[in-house]
Design a protein around this motif. Structure first.
Motif, PDB file in Angstrom:
ATOM      1  N   HIS A 134       0.804  -1.213   0.000  1.00 16.12           N
ATOM      2  CA  HIS A 134       0.000   0.000   0.000  1.00 16.12           C
ATOM      3  C   HIS A 134       0.842   1.271   0.000  1.00 16.12           C
ATOM      4  O   HIS A 134       0.319   2.357  -0.304  1.00 16.12           O
ATOM      5  N   GLN A 135       2.111   1.166   0.309  1.00 15.04           N
ATOM      6  CA  GLN A 135       2.962   2.345   0.355  1.00 15.04           C
ATOM      7  C   GLN A 135       3.292   2.863  -1.044  1.00 15.04           C
ATOM      8  O   GLN A 135       3.295   4.075  -1.288  1.00 15.04           O
ATOM      9  N   MET A 152      -7.543   5.047  -9.871  1.00 15.81           N
ATOM     10  CA  MET A 152      -8.311   6.082  -9.188  1.00 15.81           C
ATOM     11  C   MET A 152      -9.078   5.499  -8.002  1.00 15.81           C
ATOM     12  O   MET A 152      -9.094   6.084  -6.908  1.00 15.81           O
ATOM     13  N   PHE A 153      -9.701   4.329  -8.213  1.00 13.59           N
ATOM     14  CA  PHE A 153     -10.440   3.741  -7.093  1.00 13.59           C
ATOM     15  C   PHE A 153      -9.480   3.207  -6.028  1.00 13.59           C
ATOM     16  O   PHE A 153      -9.726   3.377  -4.831  1.00 13.59           O
ATOM     17  N   ASP A 154      -8.401   2.556  -6.451  1.00 12.52           N
ATOM     18  CA  ASP A 154      -7.421   2.065  -5.474  1.00 12.52           C
ATOM     19  C   ASP A 154      -6.954   3.208  -4.576  1.00 12.52           C
ATOM     20  O   ASP A 154      -6.858   3.061  -3.350  1.00 12.52           O
ATOM     21  N   VAL A 162     -10.319   2.686   3.794  1.00 15.24           N
ATOM     22  CA  VAL A 162     -11.239   1.543   3.708  1.00 15.24           C
ATOM     23  C   VAL A 162     -10.632   0.338   2.999  1.00 15.24           C
ATOM     24  O   VAL A 162     -11.237  -0.734   2.992  1.00 15.24           O
ATOM     25  N   MET A 163      -9.439   0.511   2.436  1.00 15.67           N
ATOM     26  CA  MET A 163      -8.827  -0.615   1.737  1.00 15.67           C
ATOM     27  C   MET A 163      -8.603  -1.808   2.659  1.00 15.67           C
ATOM     28  O   MET A 163      -8.660  -2.959   2.233  1.00 15.67           O
ATOM     29  N   VAL A 240      -8.406 -11.409   5.622  1.00 12.52           N
ATOM     30  CA  VAL A 240      -7.406 -11.040   4.610  1.00 12.52           C
ATOM     31  C   VAL A 240      -7.983  -9.929   3.744  1.00 12.52           C
ATOM     32  O   VAL A 240      -9.008 -10.110   3.086  1.00 12.52           O
ATOM     33  N   ASN A 241      -7.309  -8.779   3.741  1.00 16.53           N
ATOM     34  CA  ASN A 241      -7.811  -7.620   3.005  1.00 16.53           C
ATOM     35  C   ASN A 241      -6.663  -6.856   2.350  1.00 16.53           C
ATOM     36  O   ASN A 241      -5.491  -7.159   2.556  1.00 16.53           O
TER      37      ASN A 241
END
Length: 338
Positions: A134-135, A152-154, A162-163, A240-241
């Motif tokens: 995510h970094q 854009m959504f990521d 919320v990810m 797991v997310n």
């Protein structure tokens, strides 16, 4: 009370394949969501079992008015424009970004498991690697509007925090049964079988990069049946997310893929190299390879098929069969290949 699984894009390639996989697991309480004007795609559902079909506008309207007459166990959001050649940015913004955002904002407060299709196209030319951490994700630079819409959504999900409550699946080069409606976006496995049947040879693009020979451009080709296993496992593991790559972790060349098709068809290898259209050259990815460490460390236990095994299954079990579609009905024995 029954809590169905919603599959958006459920008449499309990966979506219908996932409906098939859910049927294999004994799940028939599936709500398929897709476009109203389906023709070729409906063939994907002809031999599958599902409880209801909603158009994408019907489903979005019910979500926005909060009037669904059921509470889903999960929404597996695979409905999007997946063409890397689509240039209508406004359409991609509505279809790939805003629609996904609406589903996420409805699902998460209600505790509904939310999986959605991101894409390896977000990695652009690969100069920043193919790590799903995510970094580094916010700094990625996709090469085309499709990849930009997914990015854009990521970025929204990461920015709003919320990810960590959902899964974004970064699919690499997926191929397999039920992709036949995709026209010129169909996989090179399908194109190769058709070309071999018609001419005895396969046509591949020449390379315009000094580090890659003609046909030596590399991709992480992943079989759709392996993707389905990952998705089903993620439904069973809500702990797991985050963003997760879905590939084999091993890049292979277009020459390797063509050779695997020739082998599956028991034909001699004959490859012709052709010019790449000018409009594609600036957007072309010469190398993709998923870093699969994150999924493995999350506990995913299964190995992905090799390119050769996946191509042979696809060609022999589907493309050379009278009915190439995924079906819950028993198949006849494989006929000997002429």
């Amino acid at each position: 009370m029954v809590h169905p699984i919603v599959v958006t894009g459920g008449a499309g390639f990966i979506g219908s394949a996932f409906v098939w996989h859910l049927n294999q697991l004994g799940r028939h309480d599936v709500i398929v969501v897709d476009r109203a004007e389906m023709q070729e795609e409906t063939k994907n559902l002809a031999h599958l079992s599902y409880a209801e079909y909603l158009t994408e506008t019907e489903f979005l309207d019910k979500i926005q008015r909060d009037c669904l007459d059921f509470t889903p166990e999960a929404i597996v959001h695979l409905g999007a424009c997946s063409s890397t050649l689509e240039m209508d940015k406004a359409y991609l913004y509505r279809n790939n970004y805003r629609y996904t955002k609406a589903l996420a904002q409805w699902s998460l407060p209600r505790g509904v498991r939310f999986l959605y299709a991101s894409s390896a196209a977000t990695y652009g030319d690969g100069s920043q690697g193919y790590n799903d951490d995510h970094q580094t994700a916010p700094g990625l630079m996709p090469l085309n509007p499709y990849g930009q819409s997914k990015q854009m959504f990521d970025e929204w999900a990461l920015r709003t925090g919320v990810m960590d409550q959902m899964v974004g699946l970064k699919f690499f080069n997926v191929f397999g049964p039920n992709e036949y409606h995709k026209g010129n976006m169909v996989s090179m496995v399908v194109q190769s079988v058709r070309q071999i049947q018609a001419t005895g040879k396969v046509r591949l693009f020449k390379s315009y990069h000094p580090d890659y020979t003609d046909g030596g451009q590399m991709r992480d080709f992943v079989y759709v049946k392996d993707c389905l296993e990952v998705m089903a496992w993620l439904l069973e593991h809500p702990e797991v997310n985050g963003l997760l790559n879905v590939g084999t972790g091993q890049a292979r060349s277009w020459n390797d893929l063509a050779t695997a098709v020739f082998s599956a068809m028991d034909r001699p290898v004959e490859i012709e190299y052709i010019e790449m259209p000018e409009r594609m050259r600036s957007q072309y990815q010469y190398f993709t390879e998923a870093n699969m460490t994150k999924l493995t460390e999350a506990g995913y236990p299964k190995a992905f098929r090799s390119l050769e095994d996946a191509v042979r299954d696809y060609v022999c079990e589907h493309l050379l069969q009278e009915n190439p579609y995924l079906t819950t009905e028993p198949r006849p024995p494989i006929a000997k290949i002429a």
